[in-house]
Write a protein that holds these residues in place. Sequence first.
Motif, PDB file in Angstrom:
ATOM      1  N   VAL A  57       0.815  -1.213   0.000  1.00  0.00           N
ATOM      2  CA  VAL A  57       0.000   0.000   0.000  1.00  0.00           C
ATOM      3  C   VAL A  57       0.856   1.275   0.000  1.00  0.00           C
ATOM      4  O   VAL A  57       0.529   2.261  -0.675  1.00  0.00           O
ATOM      5  N   ASP A  96       2.389   1.767  -3.413  1.00  0.00           N
ATOM      6  CA  ASP A  96       1.313   2.089  -4.345  1.00  0.00           C
ATOM      7  C   ASP A  96       0.917   3.555  -4.217  1.00  0.00           C
ATOM      8  O   ASP A  96       0.704   4.244  -5.224  1.00  0.00           O
ATOM      9  N   LEU A  97       0.830   4.030  -2.987  1.00  0.00           N
ATOM     10  CA  LEU A  97       0.479   5.436  -2.779  1.00  0.00           C
ATOM     11  C   LEU A  97       1.595   6.348  -3.275  1.00  0.00           C
ATOM     12  O   LEU A  97       1.333   7.413  -3.844  1.00  0.00           O
ATOM     13  N   GLU A 140       1.549   9.338  -6.198  1.00  0.00           N
ATOM     14  CA  GLU A 140       2.069  10.706  -6.104  1.00  0.00           C
ATOM     15  C   GLU A 140       2.824  11.075  -7.375  1.00  0.00           C
ATOM     16  O   GLU A 140       2.666  12.169  -7.916  1.00  0.00           O
ATOM     17  N   VAL A 184       5.543  13.821   2.909  1.00  0.00           N
ATOM     18  CA  VAL A 184       4.543  12.929   2.317  1.00  0.00           C
ATOM     19  C   VAL A 184       4.861  11.480   2.658  1.00  0.00           C
ATOM     20  O   VAL A 184       3.965  10.690   2.972  1.00  0.00           O
ATOM     21  N   GLU A 204       3.819  10.871   6.114  1.00  0.00           N
ATOM     22  CA  GLU A 204       2.354  10.897   6.158  1.00  0.00           C
ATOM     23  C   GLU A 204       1.787   9.541   5.727  1.00  0.00           C
ATOM     24  O   GLU A 204       0.888   8.996   6.363  1.00  0.00           O
ATOM     25  N   ILE A 205       2.338   9.012   4.640  1.00  0.00           N
ATOM     26  CA  ILE A 205       1.867   7.716   4.153  1.00  0.00           C
ATOM     27  C   ILE A 205       2.122   6.632   5.193  1.00  0.00           C
ATOM     28  O   ILE A 205       1.249   5.810   5.492  1.00  0.00           O
ATOM     29  N   GLN A 224      -0.018   7.698   8.602  1.00  0.00           N
ATOM     30  CA  GLN A 224      -1.482   7.779   8.515  1.00  0.00           C
ATOM     31  C   GLN A 224      -2.096   6.563   7.844  1.00  0.00           C
ATOM     32  O   GLN A 224      -3.285   6.307   7.984  1.00  0.00           O
ATOM     33  N   VAL A 225      -1.308   5.834   7.088  1.00  0.00           N
ATOM     34  CA  VAL A 225      -1.886   4.701   6.372  1.00  0.00           C
ATOM     35  C   VAL A 225      -1.213   3.374   6.733  1.00  0.00           C
ATOM     36  O   VAL A 225      -1.855   2.480   7.304  1.00  0.00           O
ATOM     37  N   LEU A 234      -2.729   0.699   9.523  1.00  0.00           N
ATOM     38  CA  LEU A 234      -3.361  -0.430   8.845  1.00  0.00           C
ATOM     39  C   LEU A 234      -2.772  -1.745   9.342  1.00  0.00           C
ATOM     40  O   LEU A 234      -3.493  -2.727   9.578  1.00  0.00           O
ATOM     41  N   ARG A 272      -5.490  12.552   3.378  1.00  0.00           N
ATOM     42  CA  ARG A 272      -4.751  11.338   3.003  1.00  0.00           C
ATOM     43  C   ARG A 272      -5.634  10.105   3.111  1.00  0.00           C
ATOM     44  O   ARG A 272      -5.708   9.298   2.194  1.00  0.00           O
ATOM     45  N   VAL A 273      -6.307   9.970   4.244  1.00  0.00           N
ATOM     46  CA  VAL A 273      -7.177   8.813   4.425  1.00  0.00           C
ATOM     47  C   VAL A 273      -8.383   8.911   3.502  1.00  0.00           C
ATOM     48  O   VAL A 273      -8.821   7.921   2.912  1.00  0.00           O
ATOM     49  N   LEU A 277      -5.300   4.582  -4.623  1.00  0.00           N
ATOM     50  CA  LEU A 277      -4.913   3.203  -4.945  1.00  0.00           C
ATOM     51  C   LEU A 277      -5.492   2.789  -6.289  1.00  0.00           C
ATOM     52  O   LEU A 277      -4.840   2.077  -7.075  1.00  0.00           O
ATOM     53  N   ASN A 326      -3.409   4.173  -8.969  1.00  0.00           N
ATOM     54  CA  ASN A 326      -2.203   3.371  -9.081  1.00  0.00           C
ATOM     55  C   ASN A 326      -2.434   2.127  -9.926  1.00  0.00           C
ATOM     56  O   ASN A 326      -1.573   1.738 -10.718  1.00  0.00           O
ATOM     57  N   LEU A 382      -8.973   1.230   7.849  1.00  0.00           N
ATOM     58  CA  LEU A 382      -8.257   2.458   8.187  1.00  0.00           C
ATOM     59  C   LEU A 382      -9.184   3.466   8.850  1.00  0.00           C
ATOM     60  O   LEU A 382      -8.821   4.114   9.834  1.00  0.00           O
TER      61      LEU A 382
END
Lengths: 200, 200
Positions: free
Chosen positions: A163, A166-167, A171, A184, A187-188, A191-192, A196, B159-160, B167, B170, B196
């Motif tokens: 993930v 992929d994010l 970008e 960034v 952040e990914i 936050q993700v 997760l 972001r979320v 995705l 992507n 998430l």
Amino acid sequence: MSWDTLSIVTTRRRGAALEEAILQAAVEELTEVGYRELTMDGVAARAGTAKNVIYRRWPSRAALCIAAYRHMLPTGPDSTPDTGSLRGDALALLTRANDRMSSPVGRILRQLLADIQSDPERMRELRDQVARAGVSHWLTVLARAASRGEVGQQALTPRVATVAVDLLRNEYALNGATAVSTEVLTEIVDQVFVPLASRD
Amino acid sequence: MSWDTLSIVTTRRRGAALEEAILQAAVEELTEVGYRELTMDGVAARAGTAKNVIYRRWPSRAALCIAAYRHMLPTGPDSTPDTGSLRGDALALLTRANDRMSSPVGRILRQLLADIQSDPERMRELRDQVARAGVSHWLTVLARAASRGEVGQQALTPRVATVAVDLLRNEYALNGATAVSTEVLTEIVDQVFVPLASRD
DNA sequence: CTCTTAAGATACTGCTAGTAGCTTAAGAGG
DNA sequence: CCTCTTAAGCTACTAGCAGTATCTTAAGAG
């Protein structure tokens, strides 16, 4: 042939040696001017040969450039980071991916991917080789974190594992060539990816 | 001018009317052959005018096509789905995004984005207009779910909110034009977006 | 030494973006 | 109704590039 030029008398290359020289020339052109600006005449001139010699080996500009791209990839497999925390490992992996994507090699790959969209055959070629390359690292990092009790079983899927990359790829698709900032990346991760993986 | 042809005697268009006709012709060419195959001669012929008339209005093929792309976008704002569950809303939004991306309009947008990478100016133009377009829908859906107690505050970040569409984008970057399957959509929603958002 | 193969050189087709210069219709202002 | 400016329309052009064709000649095998 006239001998009134200053040209060195070179032996005429054949087979593998010639192919290598052409690929090398293509690699240099790719790094210097990129895929869009690369011309077959340019490669031929740099390799000291002629265009039709190239076309005897590769059917098109795209095919040559894909071969050259493969030729310029780093060879040895790289190590999986082990910082002791999932967050640290993820940041390390993502930073490495970002470095690659923002490097000349990454730029070339993106130009190639963009130009190949209409050709599903070559599309698969490129994608399967490179895009999914890092999955095992992410799975390793997740597995280690799982054994430390940091993450639950639900995170051990390819979807979750990739993930972050992929994010990151998204970008680049949105922003173009400019490298993605550290902000960034964190952040990914924060936050993700980590939330997760850490669930439960 | 000779009158021995069968051409209808048309009044010569000017200003806005002519511009509209050119844009319309460009839109038709875009939908029929796509951005890559669109030629300025083709647009001029279809619009019943000449190439230089086009160049008096737009500086390049890319600029014309961006204008034409804008011209073909749906006008009215669309509604935010409200299925009663976060998962249902997310699937609805993601399916809608997928439909758009796999439509001719989506294909054209991707070709444009790919071709513009080297031009940061036009890049921003396109990105800001379209890519971030659906964010508000996702935030609305999240906010409603939050008011139902389905999601926590940590999910109310851009972001979320955009993670699912990011995705999805992507997937298109990797797979090319082929539409993304429902399986992948549900995978994104069930393995990434909902977990998430639902955390704590 | 000879014969086959492929490298090398050159010239060509066909297509396209973008430019230049001229002719002529539209339409505004008197 | 006349005239003048503006821009539409037309045609021809340049320049660059992918890909092809043809012929000559060197490499290397036997």
